[in-house]
Design a protein around this motif. Structure first.
Motif, PDB file in Angstrom:
ATOM      1  N   PRO A  41      51.401   8.512 -27.338  1.00  0.00           N
ATOM      2  CA  PRO A  41      50.878   9.699 -26.646  1.00  0.00           C
ATOM      3  C   PRO A  41      49.875  10.453 -27.521  1.00  0.00           C
ATOM      4  N   LEU A  42      49.061  11.255 -26.879  1.00  0.00           N
ATOM      5  CA  LEU A  42      48.140  12.153 -27.575  1.00  0.00           C
ATOM      6  C   LEU A  42      48.471  13.569 -27.119  1.00  0.00           C
ATOM      7  N   TYR A  43      48.520  14.504 -28.063  1.00  0.00           N
ATOM      8  CA  TYR A  43      48.881  15.888 -27.751  1.00  0.00           C
ATOM      9  C   TYR A  43      47.738  16.822 -28.160  1.00  0.00           C
ATOM     10  N   TYR A  44      47.703  17.986 -27.539  1.00  0.00           N
ATOM     11  CA  TYR A  44      46.669  18.954 -27.885  1.00  0.00           C
ATOM     12  C   TYR A  44      47.240  20.368 -27.767  1.00  0.00           C
ATOM     13  N   GLY A  45      46.545  21.311 -28.370  1.00  0.00           N
ATOM     14  CA  GLY A  45      46.944  22.709 -28.275  1.00  0.00           C
ATOM     15  C   GLY A  45      45.888  23.593 -28.907  1.00  0.00           C
ATOM     16  N   ARG A  46      45.929  24.873 -28.579  1.00  0.00           N
ATOM     17  CA  ARG A  46      44.974  25.832 -29.146  1.00  0.00           C
ATOM     18  C   ARG A  46      45.665  26.695 -30.191  1.00  0.00           C
ATOM     19  N   THR A  47      44.995  26.890 -31.292  1.00  0.00           N
ATOM     20  CA  THR A  47      45.525  27.741 -32.338  1.00  0.00           C
ATOM     21  C   THR A  47      45.271  29.204 -31.977  1.00  0.00           C
ATOM     22  N   GLU A  48      45.845  30.128 -32.764  1.00  0.00           N
ATOM     23  CA  GLU A  48      45.623  31.552 -32.512  1.00  0.00           C
ATOM     24  C   GLU A  48      44.153  31.912 -32.630  1.00  0.00           C
ATOM     25  N   GLY A  49      43.419  31.154 -33.454  1.00  0.00           N
ATOM     26  CA  GLY A  49      41.990  31.407 -33.607  1.00  0.00           C
ATOM     27  C   GLY A  49      41.142  30.785 -32.514  1.00  0.00           C
ATOM     28  N   GLY A  50      41.774  30.077 -31.578  1.00  0.00           N
ATOM     29  CA  GLY A  50      41.032  29.498 -30.455  1.00  0.00           C
ATOM     30  C   GLY A  50      40.567  28.076 -30.669  1.00  0.00           C
ATOM     31  N   ALA A  51      40.858  27.495 -31.850  1.00  0.00           N
ATOM     32  CA  ALA A  51      40.439  26.110 -32.098  1.00  0.00           C
ATOM     33  C   ALA A  51      41.299  25.160 -31.273  1.00  0.00           C
ATOM     34  N   LEU A  52      40.669  24.094 -30.777  1.00  0.00           N
ATOM     35  CA  LEU A  52      41.373  23.070 -30.014  1.00  0.00           C
ATOM     36  C   LEU A  52      41.783  21.972 -30.985  1.00  0.00           C
ATOM     37  N   ALA A  53      43.090  21.726 -31.089  1.00  0.00           N
ATOM     38  CA  ALA A  53      43.615  20.757 -32.051  1.00  0.00           C
ATOM     39  C   ALA A  53      44.262  19.589 -31.325  1.00  0.00           C
ATOM     40  N   PHE A  54      44.154  18.388 -31.934  1.00  0.00           N
ATOM     41  CA  PHE A  54      44.711  17.177 -31.343  1.00  0.00           C
ATOM     42  C   PHE A  54      45.530  16.436 -32.396  1.00  0.00           C
ATOM     43  N   ALA A  55      46.582  15.765 -31.949  1.00  0.00           N
ATOM     44  CA  ALA A  55      47.386  14.947 -32.859  1.00  0.00           C
ATOM     45  C   ALA A  55      48.170  13.930 -32.049  1.00  0.00           C
ATOM     46  N   SER A  56      48.512  12.817 -32.670  1.00  0.00           N
ATOM     47  CA  SER A  56      49.315  11.803 -31.995  1.00  0.00           C
ATOM     48  C   SER A  56      50.805  12.056 -32.172  1.00  0.00           C
ATOM     49  N   GLU A  57      51.157  13.067 -32.963  1.00  0.00           N
ATOM     50  CA  GLU A  57      52.549  13.488 -33.088  1.00  0.00           C
ATOM     51  C   GLU A  57      52.613  15.005 -33.003  1.00  0.00           C
ATOM     52  N   VAL A  58      53.645  15.494 -32.335  1.00  0.00           N
ATOM     53  CA  VAL A  58      53.777  16.923 -32.109  1.00  0.00           C
ATOM     54  C   VAL A  58      54.007  17.685 -33.399  1.00  0.00           C
ATOM     55  N   LYS A  59      54.704  17.103 -34.346  1.00  0.00           N
ATOM     56  CA  LYS A  59      55.033  17.810 -35.591  1.00  0.00           C
ATOM     57  C   LYS A  59      53.787  18.296 -36.316  1.00  0.00           C
ATOM     58  N   ALA A  60      52.682  17.577 -36.179  1.00  0.00           N
ATOM     59  CA  ALA A  60      51.443  18.013 -36.821  1.00  0.00           C
ATOM     60  C   ALA A  60      50.905  19.273 -36.156  1.00  0.00           C
ATOM     61  N   LEU A  61      50.981  19.348 -34.834  1.00  0.00           N
ATOM     62  CA  LEU A  61      50.483  20.518 -34.108  1.00  0.00           C
ATOM     63  C   LEU A  61      51.368  21.741 -34.319  1.00  0.00           C
ATOM     64  N   LEU A  62      52.675  21.514 -34.432  1.00  0.00           N
ATOM     65  CA  LEU A  62      53.596  22.641 -34.574  1.00  0.00           C
ATOM     66  C   LEU A  62      53.349  23.431 -35.848  1.00  0.00           C
ATOM     67  N   ALA A  63      52.641  22.837 -36.796  1.00  0.00           N
ATOM     68  CA  ALA A  63      52.311  23.554 -38.025  1.00  0.00           C
ATOM     69  C   ALA A  63      51.273  24.639 -37.781  1.00  0.00           C
ATOM     70  N   VAL A  64      50.523  24.521 -36.663  1.00  0.00           N
ATOM     71  CA  VAL A  64      49.453  25.488 -36.415  1.00  0.00           C
ATOM     72  C   VAL A  64      49.570  26.188 -35.060  1.00  0.00           C
ATOM     73  N   THR A  65      50.397  25.642 -34.147  1.00  0.00           N
ATOM     74  CA  THR A  65      50.513  26.260 -32.829  1.00  0.00           C
ATOM     75  C   THR A  65      51.771  25.778 -32.119  1.00  0.00           C
ATOM     76  N   GLU A  66      52.312  26.623 -31.246  1.00  0.00           N
ATOM     77  CA  GLU A  66      53.406  26.198 -30.374  1.00  0.00           C
ATOM     78  C   GLU A  66      52.893  25.891 -28.973  1.00  0.00           C
ATOM     79  N   ASP A  67      51.592  26.040 -28.792  1.00  0.00           N
ATOM     80  CA  ASP A  67      50.961  25.751 -27.504  1.00  0.00           C
ATOM     81  C   ASP A  67      50.644  24.254 -27.449  1.00  0.00           C
TER      82      ASP A  67
END
Length: 501
Positions: A41-67
């Motif tokens: 799977p591929l996951y995405y989310g926006r940080t508090e600063g509005g940047a769009l972030a992508f990762a193939s694992e959720v744990k990487a995104l959770l370091a910068v956003t819960e979205d």
């Protein structure tokens, strides 16, 4: 993890199967599949600063956003227009045709899919002795110089016996791992960390998969898996109760869930130990064709008996031992014998009062069992209390039961059934190109080899007094040798295997 920033083009090959592109100009993101179905799977989310972030694992995104959200497969995205699907997989239906021809075409496509997965002269294969893993091992065996096979289970588990039987039949370098309740319990925290799920059935099968991958990593860098066959070719008993007209839609539904359930399990367990998994059933040529096979060829009914994955068994009749070919479906954790051990382990840590108090999660989901609560506790320790879990795949359940459950009566019928009473050897269909000096029927105790370049090939005997043995190993030249012929292939005059270049 990737942040979308200045003019930038990044490519990421996910296990050789999925490709994702991120580009600032024109602010487009694309999830795009190559020749195989998505296995990561591929996951995405926006940080508090509005940047769009992508990762193939959720744990990487959770370091910068819960979205966190799952990027839909076969979809592209632009900031101005949002998501747009550009690729779909639809069931459809093949024109009415002889089931033997359909079986041969399925076998041919699996042969080619395995050929695309063979990346080294020495590879591994997960071999539980089920139909799917045995088919993949059988097709892969002539294409590599050394094929290692791996299976894990508790003492007395069916997979250990069936896996060893199939390994002996093929002559693989076989590795068995006997696991204990303590081994399973000790692996749980790491399994849940890599899997990023607390779904009970998914975790249960992942524990054994994880330990098998750990064993395999000591010997090979890449492994083959038979995952996906049950979904594509109807290996689940509950589908036998689905009206035939509704089976194609049901199959399409469970296939579309694969990327964040069963295929995610294979991917995460393998990569946790540095292994690259290859999944021939996820090859798009196989997927497209399998989804179009009529339901009556996937579930074959005769004399009150319904046989799942009939067309696959038909396609490989004579190439696998009957005990393996007609073995009833067993879920990974069932065949490995871990079903009751993990449930008993949970009973020691969760009281009835605990379960009543903790069963409902912050997002409203309800846990199905004490076992699942134990898994959720580990999940929460790793990732915290997450309110949004929409990105997490969960095993499909029907009427409160997992779709993977098989009834005792159905298993008893299958165990007592005599395959020869309702099956006949596959013969070439009308119009097949066969020389007049040859035969139009597969001879018992023979194997067929076909040279793509330079002619030669034919039928060779392999039956010995002590029993049936597999054909002699072919040189590892997949680009020049096809072991299994497809429909319309010309059967050349007999020639000894030594003529293969």
């Amino acid at each position: 993890m990737v942040f979308l920033s200045e003019n930038l083009l990044l490519t990421d090959w996910a296990a050789g199967a999925s490709r994702a592109l991120w580009r600032r100009s024109p602010r487009a993101v694309c999830s795009w599949h190559g020749g195989r179905w998505v296995v990561r799977p591929l996951y995405y989310g926006r940080t508090e600063g509005g940047a769009l972030a992508f990762a193939s694992e959720v744990k990487a995104l959770l370091a910068v956003t819960e979205d966190v959200h799952e990027f839909p497969p076969g979809t592209w995205y632009t900031a101005s227009e949002g998501f747009h699907r550009y690729a779909t997989v639809e069931s459809g239906r093949l024109p009415e045709g002889d089931p033997d021809r359909i079986a041969l075409e399925l076998r041919h496509r699996l042969d080619q899919a395995v050929a695309r997965c063979v990346v080294a002269d020495e590879m591994g294969t997960w071999l539980s002795g089920g139909v799917d893993s045995s088919v993949i091992a059988t097709v892969a065996w002539p294409r590599v110089r050394t094929l290692h096979s791996f299976v894990s289970g508790v003492k007395g588990a069916p997979d250990l016996a069936y896996g060893e039987q199939m390994a002996t039949f093929l002559g693989t370098v076989h590795h068995s791992l006997l696991v204990t309740r303590e081994d399973l319990a000790a692996a749980l925290p790491e399994v849940i960390y890599h899997l990023e799920s607390f779904d009970a059935l998914l975790v249960r099968s992942s524990v054994v998969n994880y330990l098998t991958a750990q064993l395999a990593s000591d010997y090979v860098s890449a492994v083959l898996s038979g995952e996906g066959g049950d979904e594509l070719l109807v290996g689940y008993d509950y589908i036998k109760q689905v009206p035939p007209s509704a089976i194609p839609a049901e199959v399409e539904d469970i296939v579309m869930r694969l990327h964040n359930t069963a295929l995610q399990r294979v991917d995460r367990c393998a990569y946790a130990h540095g292994l690259v998994p290859h999944i021939p059933f996820a090859d798009m040529d196989v997927v497209r064709y399998a989804l179009r096979i009529p339901a009556e060829h996937k579930i074959h009914r005769r004399g009150g008996t319904a046989i799942e994955k009939w067309i696959l068994r038909r396609a490989f009749q004579g190439l696998l031992p009957d005990a393996v070919l007609w073995r009833p479906k067993a879920k990974f954790w069932q065949g490995a014998g871990v079903e009751t051990l993990l449930a008993e382990h949970a009973e020691a840590f969760v009281t009835d009062a605990d379960f009543r108090r903790e069963r409902v999660l912050p997002n409203g989901w309800q846990l199905h069992s004490k076992e699942e609560l134990v898994y959720y506790r580990f999940f929460r320790e790793h990732f915290g209390e997450i309110s949004n879990l929409d990105w997490m795949g969960r095993t499909k359940r029907v009427s409160g039961s997992p779709v993977t459950a098989a009834t005792t009566r159905q298993r008893a019928l299958r165990d007592s059934a005599d395959p020869s009473s309702y099956e006949a050897p596959i013969t070439p269909t009308a119009g097949a190109s066969v020389p007049s000096s040859g035969t139009t029927k597969g001879e018992p105790g023979h194997w067929l080899h076909l040279l793509v370049h330079g002619g030669g090939g034919g039928l060779s005997r392999y039956r010995r007094r002590e029993g049936i043995e597999p054909p002699p190993r072919l040189p590892a030249r997949p680009s020049r040798c096809a072991w299994l012929p497809g429909p319309g292939s010309r059967w050349p005059a007999p020639a000894p295997p030594s003529r293969i270049p």
